[in-house]
Design a protein around this motif. Sequence first.
Motif, PDB file in Angstrom:
ATOM      1  N   LEU A  33      48.238 -61.276-114.337  1.00  0.00           N
ATOM      2  CA  LEU A  33      48.766 -60.018-114.984  1.00  0.00           C
ATOM      3  C   LEU A  33      48.337 -59.101-113.870  1.00  0.00           C
ATOM      4  CD1 LEU A  33      50.475 -58.223-117.060  1.00  0.00           C
ATOM      5  CD2 LEU A  33      48.207 -57.832-117.968  1.00  0.00           C
ATOM      6  N   GLN A  34      49.300 -58.122-113.374  1.00  0.00           N
ATOM      7  CA  GLN A  34      49.045 -57.304-112.103  1.00  0.00           C
ATOM      8  C   GLN A  34      49.457 -55.877-112.327  1.00  0.00           C
ATOM      9  OE1 GLN A  34      49.084 -58.717-107.821  1.00  0.00           O
ATOM     10  NE2 GLN A  34      50.843 -57.638-107.852  1.00  0.00           N
ATOM     11  N   ARG A  35      48.749 -54.891-111.887  1.00  0.00           N
ATOM     12  CA  ARG A  35      49.625 -53.772-112.244  1.00  0.00           C
ATOM     13  C   ARG A  35      48.758 -52.628-110.854  1.00  0.00           C
ATOM     14  NH1 ARG A  35      51.826 -55.636-115.506  1.00  0.00           N
ATOM     15  NH2 ARG A  35      51.839 -55.024-117.842  1.00  0.00           N
ATOM     16  N   ALA A  36      49.804 -51.997-110.464  1.00  0.00           N
ATOM     17  CA  ALA A  36      49.342 -51.041-109.312  1.00  0.00           C
ATOM     18  C   ALA A  36      48.311 -50.024-109.748  1.00  0.00           C
ATOM     19  CB  ALA A  36      50.615 -50.343-108.821  1.00  0.00           C
ATOM     20  N   TRP A  37      47.587 -50.166-108.551  1.00  0.00           N
ATOM     21  CA  TRP A  37      46.337 -48.761-108.918  1.00  0.00           C
ATOM     22  C   TRP A  37      46.398 -47.709-107.926  1.00  0.00           C
ATOM     23  CZ3 TRP A  37      43.091 -48.264-112.603  1.00  0.00           C
ATOM     24  CH2 TRP A  37      41.930 -47.338-112.488  1.00  0.00           C
ATOM     25  N   SER A  38      46.891 -47.859-106.786  1.00  0.00           N
ATOM     26  CA  SER A  38      46.786 -46.740-105.753  1.00  0.00           C
ATOM     27  C   SER A  38      47.454 -47.431-104.449  1.00  0.00           C
ATOM     28  CB  SER A  38      45.466 -46.389-105.317  1.00  0.00           C
ATOM     29  OG  SER A  38      44.476 -47.329-104.834  1.00  0.00           O
ATOM     30  N   ARG A  39      47.608 -46.337-103.651  1.00  0.00           N
ATOM     31  CA  ARG A  39      48.753 -46.728-102.650  1.00  0.00           C
ATOM     32  C   ARG A  39      48.240 -45.961-101.435  1.00  0.00           C
ATOM     33  NH1 ARG A  39      55.182 -45.215-101.744  1.00  0.00           N
ATOM     34  NH2 ARG A  39      55.289 -46.107 -99.411  1.00  0.00           N
ATOM     35  N   TRP A  40      47.752 -46.413-100.363  1.00  0.00           N
ATOM     36  CA  TRP A  40      47.021 -45.634 -99.257  1.00  0.00           C
ATOM     37  C   TRP A  40      47.710 -45.842 -97.777  1.00  0.00           C
ATOM     38  CZ3 TRP A  40      42.215 -43.116 -99.563  1.00  0.00           C
ATOM     39  CH2 TRP A  40      41.590 -43.057-100.900  1.00  0.00           C
ATOM     40  N   ILE A  41      47.830 -44.736 -97.073  1.00  0.00           N
ATOM     41  CA  ILE A  41      48.297 -44.839 -96.019  1.00  0.00           C
ATOM     42  C   ILE A  41      47.130 -44.718 -94.675  1.00  0.00           C
ATOM     43  CG2 ILE A  41      50.109 -43.897 -94.139  1.00  0.00           C
ATOM     44  CD1 ILE A  41      51.279 -44.931 -96.645  1.00  0.00           C
ATOM     45  N   ALA A  47      45.794 -47.743-115.354  1.00  0.00           N
ATOM     46  CA  ALA A  47      46.664 -48.069-114.383  1.00  0.00           C
ATOM     47  C   ALA A  47      48.001 -47.700-114.464  1.00  0.00           C
ATOM     48  CB  ALA A  47      46.715 -49.481-114.191  1.00  0.00           C
ATOM     49  N   GLU A  48      48.331 -47.641-115.928  1.00  0.00           N
ATOM     50  CA  GLU A  48      49.712 -47.306-116.339  1.00  0.00           C
ATOM     51  C   GLU A  48      49.987 -45.671-116.049  1.00  0.00           C
ATOM     52  OE1 GLU A  48      52.290 -49.022-117.343  1.00  0.00           O
ATOM     53  OE2 GLU A  48      51.181 -50.860-117.541  1.00  0.00           O
ATOM     54  N   GLN A  49      48.874 -45.113-116.160  1.00  0.00           N
ATOM     55  CA  GLN A  49      48.870 -43.460-115.934  1.00  0.00           C
ATOM     56  C   GLN A  49      48.584 -43.068-114.508  1.00  0.00           C
ATOM     57  OE1 GLN A  49      49.874 -41.843-118.650  1.00  0.00           O
ATOM     58  NE2 GLN A  49      49.984 -44.052-119.576  1.00  0.00           N
ATOM     59  N   ARG A  50      48.298 -43.837-113.700  1.00  0.00           N
ATOM     60  CA  ARG A  50      48.003 -43.580-112.413  1.00  0.00           C
ATOM     61  C   ARG A  50      49.374 -43.032-111.393  1.00  0.00           C
ATOM     62  NH1 ARG A  50      42.805 -44.065-110.436  1.00  0.00           N
ATOM     63  NH2 ARG A  50      43.747 -44.546-108.248  1.00  0.00           N
ATOM     64  N   ASP A  51      49.090 -41.854-110.746  1.00  0.00           N
ATOM     65  CA  ASP A  51      49.993 -41.380-109.862  1.00  0.00           C
ATOM     66  C   ASP A  51      50.002 -42.168-108.499  1.00  0.00           C
ATOM     67  OD1 ASP A  51      51.420 -39.906-108.146  1.00  0.00           O
ATOM     68  OD2 ASP A  51      50.080 -38.090-107.984  1.00  0.00           O
ATOM     69  N   MET A  52      51.072 -42.826-108.198  1.00  0.00           N
ATOM     70  CA  MET A  52      51.122 -43.630-107.060  1.00  0.00           C
ATOM     71  C   MET A  52      51.722 -42.934-105.854  1.00  0.00           C
ATOM     72  SD  MET A  52      49.730 -46.352-108.235  1.00  0.00           S
ATOM     73  CE  MET A  52      50.336 -47.173-106.648  1.00  0.00           C
ATOM     74  N   SER A  53      51.573 -41.784-105.742  1.00  0.00           N
ATOM     75  CA  SER A  53      52.036 -41.111-104.406  1.00  0.00           C
ATOM     76  C   SER A  53      50.966 -41.714-103.376  1.00  0.00           C
ATOM     77  CB  SER A  53      51.939 -39.670-104.724  1.00  0.00           C
ATOM     78  OG  SER A  53      52.662 -39.142-105.740  1.00  0.00           O
ATOM     79  N   PRO A  54      51.762 -41.852-102.144  1.00  0.00           N
ATOM     80  CA  PRO A  54      50.945 -42.203-101.094  1.00  0.00           C
ATOM     81  C   PRO A  54      49.797 -41.349-100.768  1.00  0.00           C
ATOM     82  CG  PRO A  54      53.234 -42.195-100.449  1.00  0.00           C
ATOM     83  CD  PRO A  54      53.068 -41.543-101.721  1.00  0.00           C
ATOM     84  N   ILE A  55      48.529 -41.903-100.478  1.00  0.00           N
ATOM     85  CA  ILE A  55      47.066 -41.159 -99.943  1.00  0.00           C
ATOM     86  C   ILE A  55      47.061 -41.283 -98.514  1.00  0.00           C
ATOM     87  CG2 ILE A  55      44.856 -40.772-100.466  1.00  0.00           C
ATOM     88  CD1 ILE A  55      45.280 -42.350-103.125  1.00  0.00           C
ATOM     89  N   LEU A  56      47.291 -40.239 -97.805  1.00  0.00           N
ATOM     90  CA  LEU A  56      47.056 -40.236 -96.346  1.00  0.00           C
ATOM     91  C   LEU A  56      45.940 -39.519 -96.052  1.00  0.00           C
ATOM     92  CD1 LEU A  56      47.779 -40.795 -93.370  1.00  0.00           C
ATOM     93  CD2 LEU A  56      49.379 -38.991 -93.616  1.00  0.00           C
ATOM     94  N   PRO A  57      44.814 -40.110 -95.703  1.00  0.00           N
ATOM     95  CA  PRO A  57      43.713 -39.068 -95.184  1.00  0.00           C
ATOM     96  C   PRO A  57      43.871 -38.583 -94.026  1.00  0.00           C
ATOM     97  CG  PRO A  57      42.970 -41.244 -95.896  1.00  0.00           C
ATOM     98  CD  PRO A  57      44.443 -41.354 -95.925  1.00  0.00           C
ATOM     99  N   ARG A  58      43.335 -37.408 -93.799  1.00  0.00           N
ATOM    100  CA  ARG A  58      43.474 -36.650 -92.432  1.00  0.00           C
ATOM    101  C   ARG A  58      42.261 -36.159 -92.164  1.00  0.00           C
ATOM    102  NH1 ARG A  58      49.503 -33.887 -92.506  1.00  0.00           N
ATOM    103  NH2 ARG A  58      50.538 -35.675 -91.462  1.00  0.00           N
ATOM    104  N   LEU A  59      41.777 -35.921 -90.719  1.00  0.00           N
ATOM    105  CA  LEU A  59      40.424 -35.700 -90.448  1.00  0.00           C
ATOM    106  C   LEU A  59      40.531 -33.945 -90.058  1.00  0.00           C
ATOM    107  CD1 LEU A  59      37.911 -36.476 -89.517  1.00  0.00           C
ATOM    108  CD2 LEU A  59      38.811 -36.908 -87.237  1.00  0.00           C
ATOM    109  N   ASN A  60      39.516 -33.338 -90.927  1.00  0.00           N
ATOM    110  CA  ASN A  60      39.381 -31.852 -90.729  1.00  0.00           C
ATOM    111  C   ASN A  60      38.118 -31.817 -90.071  1.00  0.00           C
ATOM    112  OD1 ASN A  60      38.581 -29.193 -91.146  1.00  0.00           O
ATOM    113  ND2 ASN A  60      40.238 -29.167 -93.011  1.00  0.00           N
ATOM    114  N   MET A  61      38.291 -30.715 -88.870  1.00  0.00           N
ATOM    115  CA  MET A  61      37.116 -30.594 -87.893  1.00  0.00           C
ATOM    116  C   MET A  61      36.550 -29.323 -88.207  1.00  0.00           C
ATOM    117  SD  MET A  61      37.222 -33.382 -85.941  1.00  0.00           S
ATOM    118  CE  MET A  61      36.233 -32.727 -84.517  1.00  0.00           C
TER     119      MET A  61
END
Length: 248
Positions: A129-137, A211-225
């Motif tokens: 059994l498998q469920r999506a948890w998160s999506r990272w860029i 997992a059924e309630q997770r937001d699967m929008s892509p997560i793109l970390p960016r660097l803040n200086m």
Amino acid sequence: MSIQRYGKWDFRAVDRSSAARARARLRDQGAPAEPERAAAVVLLREAPLRVFLLRHTAKEPFGSATERGGEPLEPVRERWADDVEREGERRPRTGRYGFPGGRHKPDDPDVAMTGVREVEEETGAMVALQRAWSRWITPEYEPVRFDAWIYVATLAEGFQPRVRVREPEYATWIGPEQAVCQYGGQMSMQEATTLAELSRYSTVGEVFAAAEQRDMSPILPRLNMEGDRPRLILPGEDGYPAAALSHA
């Protein structure tokens, strides 16, 4: 709110020398590399809740190679947790810890099946059994980038994972809290964050319900200086840069 610290680890801190190299790399590239699809799978069991953790002596995130089309690639040095500090000092690294996973292949029907295939290839076990948890860029300054889906999964009855390929040198079942506290500085940001999130749950059932309630929008970390030191910021957070690198 997304996790920023866990125990002794600050998942967001980046030292200034690495930040400067990241800025220079992106300027040299001219444009960010196109992300490749990939998947990683957090295998779960209980009781109590445990995750299957692998250690690799030399593995880029999600199985990236050091060559593409016969051309060598510059090693990925500023991976998302590479600059985490422990009490102000850099921690020696003897390997990288993470989950079964790798690049999407043309024969994979979808990225979810990429995760199922990688589990079988790396551990010899079958996913039940498998469920999506998160999506990272992967951040734009990296020469190799991934659009990586992280899944949580259970194993088919009768299967026990083991190391099947030569690359992983160690594997163990471990509690998510213990895993991130002990090895967080030797993981990518997305893997350490995943374990910190899973440490909130006591059972596999609770994880799958979450997992059924997770937001699967892509997560793109960016660097803040801005401020006293560079930090990785996630979408929706205060100070998230509109461009790939602030003040680039």
